[in-house]
Design a protein around this motif. Sequence first.
Motif, short mmCIF file in Angstrom:
data_model
loop_
_atom_site.label_atom_id
_atom_site.label_comp_id
_atom_site.label_asym_id
_atom_site.label_seq_id
_atom_site.Cartn_x
_atom_site.Cartn_y
_atom_site.Cartn_z
N UNK A 218 0.82 -1.21 0.00
CA UNK A 218 0.00 0.00 0.00
C UNK A 218 0.85 1.27 0.00
N UNK A 219 2.00 1.23 0.66
CA UNK A 219 2.88 2.40 0.71
C UNK A 219 4.14 2.13 -0.10
N UNK A 220 4.65 3.19 -0.73
CA UNK A 220 5.90 3.10 -1.48
C UNK A 220 5.85 2.06 -2.59
N UNK A 221 4.73 2.01 -3.29
CA UNK A 221 4.63 1.12 -4.44
C UNK A 221 5.58 1.54 -5.55
N UNK A 222 5.78 0.64 -6.49
CA UNK A 222 6.79 0.86 -7.54
C UNK A 222 6.51 2.10 -8.36
N UNK A 246 2.71 13.88 3.27
CA UNK A 246 2.56 13.09 4.49
C UNK A 246 2.97 11.66 4.17
N UNK A 247 4.05 11.18 4.78
CA UNK A 247 4.62 9.88 4.41
C UNK A 247 4.99 9.10 5.68
N UNK A 248 4.01 8.39 6.22
CA UNK A 248 4.25 7.62 7.43
C UNK A 248 5.30 6.54 7.22
N UNK A 249 5.49 6.10 5.99
CA UNK A 249 6.38 4.98 5.70
C UNK A 249 7.80 5.41 5.36
N UNK A 250 8.09 6.69 5.37
CA UNK A 250 9.37 7.18 4.86
C UNK A 250 10.52 6.86 5.80
N UNK A 251 11.65 6.55 5.20
CA UNK A 251 12.96 6.51 5.86
C UNK A 251 13.77 7.67 5.30
N UNK A 252 14.91 8.02 5.91
CA UNK A 252 15.71 9.09 5.30
C UNK A 252 16.08 8.81 3.85
N UNK A 253 16.34 7.55 3.53
CA UNK A 253 16.69 7.20 2.15
C UNK A 253 15.51 7.47 1.21
N UNK A 254 14.31 7.09 1.64
CA UNK A 254 13.11 7.34 0.83
C UNK A 254 12.82 8.84 0.77
N UNK A 255 13.02 9.53 1.89
CA UNK A 255 12.75 10.97 1.93
C UNK A 255 13.63 11.73 0.94
N UNK A 270 6.64 14.98 5.55
CA UNK A 270 6.50 14.71 6.97
C UNK A 270 6.87 13.24 7.21
N UNK A 271 7.81 13.02 8.13
CA UNK A 271 8.09 11.67 8.58
C UNK A 271 7.66 11.59 10.05
N UNK A 272 7.41 10.39 10.53
CA UNK A 272 6.80 10.24 11.86
C UNK A 272 7.58 9.29 12.77
N UNK A 273 8.84 9.04 12.42
CA UNK A 273 9.60 8.08 13.22
C UNK A 273 9.77 8.56 14.65
N UNK A 274 9.95 9.87 14.84
CA UNK A 274 10.10 10.38 16.21
C UNK A 274 8.78 10.31 16.98
#
Length: 551
Positions: A218-222, A246-255, A270-274
């Motif tokens: 569902x997130x980060x599809x091809x 708004x990207x709940x699934x993001x990592x720094x690499x994806x960002x 927006x990342x939400x890891x914190x």
Amino acid sequence: MTSVTEKKWWHNAVVYQIYPRSFMDTNGDGVGDLAGIIEKLDYLQTLGINVIWLSPVFRSPMDDNGYDISDYQDIAAEFGTLAEMEQLIAEAARRDIRILMDLVVNHTSDEHPWFIEARKSKDNPYRDYYVWRSPAADGGPPNDYRSHFGGSGWEYDEATQEYYLHQFTRRQPDLNWENPKVQQEVHQMMNWWLDKGIGGFRMDVIDLIGKEVDKQIMANGANLHPLLQQMNRATFGQRDVLTVGETWSATPEIARLYSDPAREELSMVFQFEHIIQTWDAKLGKWRSKPFELLTFKSVIDKWQTGLAECGWNSLFWNNHDLPRAVSKFGDPDRYRIESAKLLATVLHGLKGTPYIYQGEEIGMTNVRFDNIEAYRDVESHNRYQEFLASGVSHEEMMAGIYANGRDNARTPVQWNDQPNAGFTRGEPWIGVNANYHEINVAAALHDPDSIFYHYQRLIQLRKEHDILVYGDYQMLLADHPQLFAYQRTLGDRWLLVIGNFSGDPLELDLPEGLQHLSGECLSANYAPRDGWQEKLAMQPWEAFMLMLRRP
């Protein structure tokens, strides 16, 4: 030396998020409106912000408080009219404030004309605007995908005997972004708003539009990033606007994929890891874990360093979906004012664009309503019923709602100590936090040492000191369990930011390199300090910024 090759207006901007339903009501119906936002523009100008991120005001049946849109090019009646929206854009521009519209295009409302047509028949021209699948062999849903709001992510349509996908409520059917017609329709709508002079878009759950449904990716599809690059070319790419996903699934690499200017996608995400550091592995946000500063610092550090060479960070503690910052990360009972100022200082000293959520600038706190019926959030109600049915107790679910429920952020802005906190002369759509007699804008504006003026000063500092915008970042004292400390450097300038994330005072023997320092105190929530010798003593929740002179 800064890695930013081209300076943008939004690099030193500060964004203020408005949740219109809870901001200011002018007609007494208990719901905030566009006229109320226009009325308070002078207040926001006084605060000093440059951008308003406006949560959705489009026409909607409000199953998810506006994130279920039935007409992208009209305004919900409870908020006002399209003419008032145009007036807001113009009045904000007169005060050098830009409007960021909330782009909700992963899904629509089930009352959108596209979906009304789509469910008429399998061969309707709009059928493929949405995601449909045949029932499984047993007649049930195509697979076991679960909605973010609880229950199956598939809803059966009796008329056409197929299921449609909804990642949120059943009244929010997912758009099919593999259909070029959907892409064209959305791009046309975006340009329509951009032509009206808005300053850009905040893009709701944008990481879901490239979904690979049958693989349950569902997130980060091809196809996600090609879709965003196409959107950039077709709409905002040649315009001087801000876009944040708004990207709940993001990592720094994806960002970096999103926000590297060379890739021509978005300004930032927006990342939400914190945020999720305090969520339970099993029950998620509905069961909180204790806040751990060491883990928290490591996440902030990862994102600051991860986007240092390309891309850009968004900086935030809270929004319309999250608990109040001072209740989550500070001490709302003993040191509300001090910890709110600390949170502001630490965040606004980082590299990126800061976001303030309405009421944050006066230290609004979480709410504790007496019963579940007093809450309005569809997610809280759905999860409450689902978890109770699975054996979680009422008391534990209410504790989760008190800590992390979305309505914490959605109680009305507390403007004064008059009835309903000055938000409405009618019955508010959701209850007002009972502490509005003490915590309100009027009181803050009359107190020169208030949280409001602390935010005002921090916003101004970003406009005066480019080291806060473009300076390199480096974590300091990474292993200290109470202190969050970092430095910013730009050329021969050196800025130090230190905060004591604790209700306990401390005295620290400083390592070499941080001894015998002096400089100009730019911001402090206790008495300003101009330096120290071998030791550093700090009060509970003390924080400061010091522009240092090299020894």
